[in-house]
Scaffold this motif. Structure first.
Motif, short mmCIF file in Angstrom:
data_model
loop_
_atom_site.label_atom_id
_atom_site.label_comp_id
_atom_site.label_asym_id
_atom_site.label_seq_id
_atom_site.Cartn_x
_atom_site.Cartn_y
_atom_site.Cartn_z
N THR A 45 0.84 -1.20 0.00
CA THR A 45 0.00 0.00 0.00
C THR A 45 0.87 1.25 0.00
OG1 THR A 45 -1.73 -1.16 1.21
CG2 THR A 45 -1.79 1.25 1.24
N VAL A 46 1.89 1.26 0.83
CA VAL A 46 2.79 2.41 0.89
C VAL A 46 3.48 2.61 -0.45
CG1 VAL A 46 4.91 3.30 1.93
CG2 VAL A 46 3.14 2.30 3.38
N ALA A 47 3.95 1.54 -1.06
CA ALA A 47 4.64 1.66 -2.35
C ALA A 47 3.71 2.25 -3.40
CB ALA A 47 5.14 0.29 -2.80
N LEU A 94 8.09 4.15 5.03
CA LEU A 94 8.21 5.38 4.23
C LEU A 94 9.64 5.93 4.21
CD1 LEU A 94 6.41 7.13 2.51
CD2 LEU A 94 5.94 8.56 4.50
N LEU A 95 10.38 5.80 5.29
CA LEU A 95 11.71 6.42 5.38
C LEU A 95 12.66 5.98 4.26
CD1 LEU A 95 13.53 8.34 6.92
CD2 LEU A 95 14.18 6.43 8.43
N PRO A 96 12.67 4.71 3.83
CA PRO A 96 13.60 4.35 2.74
C PRO A 96 13.40 5.16 1.47
CG PRO A 96 12.77 2.38 3.82
CD PRO A 96 11.98 3.53 4.37
N TYR A 97 12.18 5.69 1.24
CA TYR A 97 11.93 6.48 0.04
C TYR A 97 12.53 7.89 0.13
CZ TYR A 97 8.66 2.83 -1.32
OH TYR A 97 8.09 1.63 -1.68
N ALA A 98 13.09 8.23 1.30
CA ALA A 98 13.75 9.53 1.46
C ALA A 98 15.23 9.47 1.13
CB ALA A 98 13.55 10.04 2.89
N LEU A 99 15.72 8.32 0.70
CA LEU A 99 17.14 8.16 0.39
C LEU A 99 17.47 8.73 -0.98
CD1 LEU A 99 17.74 4.54 1.74
CD2 LEU A 99 18.19 6.72 2.88
N ASP A 100 18.75 8.95 -1.22
CA ASP A 100 19.20 9.64 -2.42
C ASP A 100 18.99 8.84 -3.71
OD1 ASP A 100 19.97 11.84 -0.98
OD2 ASP A 100 22.08 11.25 -0.83
N ARG A 101 18.71 7.57 -3.60
CA ARG A 101 18.53 6.79 -4.84
C ARG A 101 17.20 7.09 -5.52
NH1 ARG A 101 18.46 2.51 -0.93
NH2 ARG A 101 16.36 1.68 -0.52
N ARG A 133 11.79 14.78 -1.38
CA ARG A 133 11.31 15.98 -0.68
C ARG A 133 9.88 15.78 -0.18
NH1 ARG A 133 12.46 19.42 -4.39
NH2 ARG A 133 10.40 19.41 -5.37
N ASP A 134 9.02 15.19 -1.01
CA ASP A 134 7.63 14.95 -0.60
C ASP A 134 7.57 13.97 0.56
OD1 ASP A 134 6.57 16.68 -2.46
OD2 ASP A 134 6.19 15.13 -3.96
N VAL A 135 8.35 12.90 0.47
CA VAL A 135 8.34 11.89 1.53
C VAL A 135 8.84 12.48 2.84
CG1 VAL A 135 9.47 9.77 2.31
CG2 VAL A 135 8.50 9.89 0.01
N GLN A 136 9.93 13.24 2.77
CA GLN A 136 10.49 13.82 3.99
C GLN A 136 9.51 14.83 4.60
OE1 GLN A 136 14.66 14.38 3.85
NE2 GLN A 136 14.70 15.99 5.39
N PHE A 137 8.81 15.57 3.76
CA PHE A 137 7.82 16.53 4.24
C PHE A 137 6.71 15.80 5.01
CE2 PHE A 137 3.85 18.90 3.67
CZ PHE A 137 4.21 20.13 4.17
N ILE A 138 6.28 14.65 4.51
CA ILE A 138 5.23 13.89 5.17
C ILE A 138 5.72 13.38 6.53
CG2 ILE A 138 3.89 11.74 5.07
CD1 ILE A 138 3.83 12.18 1.98
#
Length: 335
Positions: free
Chosen positions: A4-6, A38-45, A52-57
């Protein structure tokens, strides 16, 4: 939940605004229980816009996510530790870090300070005070500064011009006050500066200088330090200002939109420009030097790259209220 998160994360890249907003709202509604997914989607890859959107959430979850972020800092996964530290600082400032991380950051700052040469400041825009470098204690007293902490120039410039540089707080009587964070630079040597003072420091702090009136601050500062300047480069409004105060009194100033533009008698460096201006420059320099950067170079120190051999010591972060230390200000700073 991971599937769901993906799917929702993919929705953050939707071109349709309503679909993107729906994905963002759904992720935000997960709350802190969604941090591990969700945090893994904030990585540089991942693309910058997605990070930016993920980190904002995540940062929108606020204090409820701090315990898990601290746990990730201690036990991993290792690839998430760096981003967890940044988000901790963005949510709660240094106060959100545990003792181990605070000590680690302080050690890193000391290491970076020792070999941070050369240093550089924004050249195309900005506002800053300048005062004699050997009068640091007097400047701190005159401006009412507190909690001086050694800092790299990279971090200091970001703190004073990009990150949160002011915050509102209430005292014991529930009266609201505003505290500011400012950056005092290392000492810079300028052998071409007019007069006997060749070693200068700058003070940067956009909100502090805007809201408390940089001109008035320079005049007060000169009363304690003998001389102080205020400079403004504002390309957005096609405006420049420079102001010189000595012993608590205005000596000379220029402002693009003032009338008259100049106040006080021309300084010696201006006389040279006025006398040596060519045919194309004659009108521009008829009453003095209108360029803040030229004034800064001739009087104290001009922003931009600073030569390593002309840079002495390190910079300081400071705040304007004894009850609000630097650790209260939110936002991760580069070191």
């Amino acid at each position: 939940m991971s599937d769901t998160v993906a799917t929702l994360v993919q929705g953050l890249s939707a071109t349709d605004r309503s679909a993107k907003r729906a994905a963002r709202d759904a992720l935000a509604a997960l709350g802190a229980v969604g941090i591990d997914q969700l945090l893994p989607y904030a990585l540089d890859r991942y693309p910058r816009s997605l990070r930016r959107d993920v980190q904002f959430i995540i940062e929108g979850w606020g204090d409820e996510v701090l315990p898990r972020l601290r746990e990730i800092r201690r036990t991993g996964p290792g690839q998430l530790r760096g981003r967890a530290l940044e988000i901790l600082a963005n949510i709660g400032g240094q106060e959100a870090l545990d003792d181990v991380d605070r000590r680690a950051v302080e050690r890193l700052v000391q290491i970076k300070i020792s070999d941070e040469r050369p240093v550089e400041f924004p050249f195309e825009a900005g506002r800053w005070l300048a005062f004699p470098a050997d009068r640091l204690d007097d400047a701190v007293s005159a401006l009412g500064l507190h909690d001086l902490r050694p800092v790299t120039t990279v971090a200091g410039v970001a703190a004073a011009t990009q990150a949160t540089d002011h915050l509102n707080f209430q005292d014991s009587r529930t009266t609201t006050h505003r505290a500011y964070r400012v950056f005092i630079t290392p000492a810079f040597e300028n052998e071409y500066a007019e007069g006997n003072i060749k070693l200068w420091r700058m003070l940067w702090g956009n909100s502090f200088l805007d809201e408390l009136d940089g001109f008035e601050l320079a005049r007060e500062l000169s009363g304690r330090c003998g001389e102080a300047h205020f400079y403004v480069l504002d390309p957005y409004n096609a405006s420049e200002n420079w102001y010189v105060a000595r012993d608590g009194h205005t000596r000379r100033s220029f402002s693009t939109y003032a009338y008259p533009q100049f106040e006080g008698k021309p300084l010696p460096f201006e006389a040279w420009y006025m006398e040596n201006a060519d045919e194309d420059e004659a009108e521009a320099y008829s009453d003095g030097v209108p360029d803040a950067s030229k004034a800064a170079w001739n009087l104290s120190v001009e922003p931009g790259p600073q030569l390593a051999e002309d840079t002495h010591g390190h910079g300081w972060l400071a705040t304007t209220h004894p009850d609000v230390p630097n650790s209260r200000f939110k936002g991760a700073l580069p070191i």
